[in-house]
Design a protein around this motif. Structure first.
Motif, short mmCIF file in Angstrom:
data_model
loop_
_atom_site.label_atom_id
_atom_site.label_comp_id
_atom_site.label_asym_id
_atom_site.label_seq_id
_atom_site.Cartn_x
_atom_site.Cartn_y
_atom_site.Cartn_z
N ALA A 1 0.95 -1.12 -0.09
CA ALA A 1 0.15 -0.06 0.02
C ALA A 1 0.76 1.27 0.02
O ALA A 1 0.36 2.16 -0.40
CB ALA A 1 -1.00 0.08 1.06
N ASP A 2 2.08 1.22 0.48
CA ASP A 2 3.08 2.26 0.53
C ASP A 2 3.71 2.61 -1.03
O ASP A 2 4.17 3.75 -0.97
CB ASP A 2 4.32 2.17 1.56
N ASP A 3 3.64 1.92 -1.83
CA ASP A 3 4.08 1.81 -3.08
C ASP A 3 3.23 2.22 -4.07
O ASP A 3 2.16 1.41 -4.28
CB ASP A 3 4.84 0.43 -3.68
N PRO A 4 3.15 3.46 -4.72
CA PRO A 4 1.90 3.69 -5.69
C PRO A 4 2.06 2.89 -7.06
O PRO A 4 0.80 2.78 -7.61
CB PRO A 4 2.51 5.23 -6.03
N VAL A 5 3.13 2.17 -7.26
CA VAL A 5 3.11 1.37 -8.53
C VAL A 5 2.94 0.05 -7.99
O VAL A 5 3.63 -0.52 -7.13
CB VAL A 5 4.31 1.64 -9.23
N VAL A 6 2.05 -0.64 -8.47
CA VAL A 6 1.77 -2.10 -7.68
C VAL A 6 1.55 -3.10 -9.00
O VAL A 6 1.37 -2.55 -10.06
CB VAL A 6 0.07 -2.24 -7.23
N THR A 7 1.81 -4.43 -8.64
CA THR A 7 1.89 -5.30 -9.60
C THR A 7 0.37 -5.92 -9.72
O THR A 7 -0.30 -5.60 -8.93
CB THR A 7 2.82 -6.46 -9.00
N LYS A 8 0.29 -6.59 -10.78
CA LYS A 8 -1.01 -7.23 -10.96
C LYS A 8 -1.52 -8.25 -9.89
O LYS A 8 -2.62 -8.19 -9.42
CB LYS A 8 -0.99 -7.92 -12.33
N SER A 9 -0.53 -8.85 -9.27
CA SER A 9 -0.74 -9.90 -8.06
C SER A 9 -1.32 -9.12 -6.94
O SER A 9 -2.15 -9.79 -6.35
CB SER A 9 0.31 -10.96 -7.79
N TYR A 10 -0.78 -8.00 -6.70
CA TYR A 10 -1.20 -7.13 -5.60
C TYR A 10 -2.66 -6.84 -5.81
O TYR A 10 -3.69 -6.87 -5.08
CB TYR A 10 -0.63 -6.06 -5.40
N VAL A 11 -3.08 -6.25 -6.96
CA VAL A 11 -4.35 -5.88 -7.42
C VAL A 11 -5.36 -7.01 -7.54
O VAL A 11 -6.41 -6.75 -6.66
CB VAL A 11 -4.51 -5.23 -8.90
N GLN B 1 -5.06 -9.69 -5.51
CA GLN B 1 -5.16 -9.84 -4.15
C GLN B 1 -6.11 -9.20 -3.33
O GLN B 1 -6.98 -9.34 -2.59
CB GLN B 1 -3.99 -9.85 -3.40
N GLN B 2 -6.00 -7.78 -3.59
CA GLN B 2 -7.00 -6.70 -3.26
C GLN B 2 -8.39 -6.93 -3.65
O GLN B 2 -9.54 -6.69 -2.81
CB GLN B 2 -6.56 -5.38 -3.47
N ILE B 3 -8.62 -7.41 -4.72
CA ILE B 3 -10.02 -7.67 -5.22
C ILE B 3 -10.67 -8.96 -4.75
O ILE B 3 -11.49 -8.58 -4.29
CB ILE B 3 -10.07 -7.77 -6.64
N GLN B 4 -9.64 -9.84 -4.57
CA GLN B 4 -10.13 -11.10 -3.82
C GLN B 4 -10.61 -10.81 -2.59
O GLN B 4 -11.70 -11.16 -1.93
CB GLN B 4 -9.12 -11.97 -3.99
N THR C 1 -4.75 -16.09 -4.71
CA THR C 1 -5.32 -15.68 -5.95
C THR C 1 -5.18 -16.96 -6.74
O THR C 1 -4.08 -17.21 -7.01
CB THR C 1 -4.70 -14.70 -6.83
N THR C 2 -6.35 -17.74 -6.99
CA THR C 2 -6.47 -18.88 -7.68
C THR C 2 -7.08 -18.68 -9.03
O THR C 2 -8.02 -17.95 -8.95
CB THR C 2 -6.97 -19.80 -7.08
#
Length: 192
Positions: free
Chosen positions: A40-50, A52-55, A64-65
Motif C-alpha cells: 500500500a505504500d508503493d504507488p506502483v503496484v503489480t497485477k498480483s497485488y491488485v 489480491q486486493q480484489i479477492q 489468487t487462484t
C-alpha cells in the motif's frame, strides 16, 4: 584582479557548489519510498497485488487462484436463417441467378458479355482479368483501396476492394477482352 583574489574566488565558487550539491542530494534521498513494491505504500503496484486486493474486497480471501477457461457451449436452438444456396460460376441461361452468401467469400468466374450485378452492401475484388464498372444510372462504385468513385464504364484495377452501396450496379468484362474475369465476392450478387 590579481592572482590571489582570482584563486580565492574560484575556491569559494567550488566550495559553494559542493555545499549546494550535498544539500540537494540529501533532499533527493529523503524523497524515496521506504515501502516494498506491491504494498500500500508503493504507488506502483503489480497485477498480483491488485488481484489480491480484489479477492479480499469480494470476500474471497488473499489467495489468487485462477479458474480454468470454460469451453463455449453451442446454443440449443439453432438460428432460423434460411438455407443459403451454394455459390456458382455458371450463368443461368438468361435468367437472373442470385446467390446470397453471408460473411463468406465466393470466387466467381465471369465470361465476356456477362454482367456481375451486386446487391446492396456487397464487396468485389477483381483477382484477374480486365473489368469495367456497370451501372444503370450515373452513379458509380466506391473503390475503397484508392478512396475514389469509379463511374460507369471506367476500368477497375485488379486487387482493389469495391463496395456497392445500392442494387443494380456491378462489373463486366472490358469490351474487346476475350478472357474471363475472376472475382472474389462477399455478399449477394446475380449474373446476367
Amino acid at each position: 584582479m590579481n592572482k590571489v583574489s582570482k584563486m580565492l574566488f574560484t575556491i569559494a565558487l567550488l566550495s559553494g557548489g559542493i555545499t549546494l550539491g550535498s544539500i540537494f542530494n540529501i533532499t533527493a534521498q529523503g524523497a524515496s519510498s521506504v515501502g516494498q513494491p506491491g504494498t500500500a505504500d508503493d504507488p506502483v503496484v503489480t497485477k498480483s497485488y491488485v488481484d489480491q486486493q480484489i479477492q479480499k474486497a469480494l470476500g474471497g480471501g488473499g489467495n489468487t487462484t485462477t479458474t480454468p477457461p470454460t469451453n463455449p457451449t453451442t446454443p440449443t436452438n439453432p438460428p432460423t436463417n434460411p438455407t443459403t444456396p451454394p455459390a456458382t460460376d455458371k450463368p443461368s441461361g438468361g435468367k437472373d441467378e442470385t446467390t446470397i452468401v453471408e460473411n463468406t467469400v465466393s470466387v466467381v468466374t465471369l465470361k465476356p458479355g456477362e454482367k456481375l450485378i451486386a446487391k446492396a452492401g456487397t464487396e468485389f475484388i477483381i483477382r484477374s482479368g480486365k473489368g469495367v464498372v456497370y451501372s444503370e444510372d450515373a452513379n458509380g462504385v466506391a473503390d475503397l483501396t484508392d478512396g475514389k468513385d469509379i463511374a460507369n464504364g471506367q476500368a477497375v484495377s485488379n486487387n482493389h476492394l469495391l463496395s456497392f452501396p445500392r442494387n443494380g450496379r456491378g462489373i463486366m468484362v472490358q469490351d474487346g477482352n476475350k478472357y474471363n474475369l475472376i472475382v472474389m465476392v462477399r455478399g449477394g450478387y446475380s449474373i446476367q
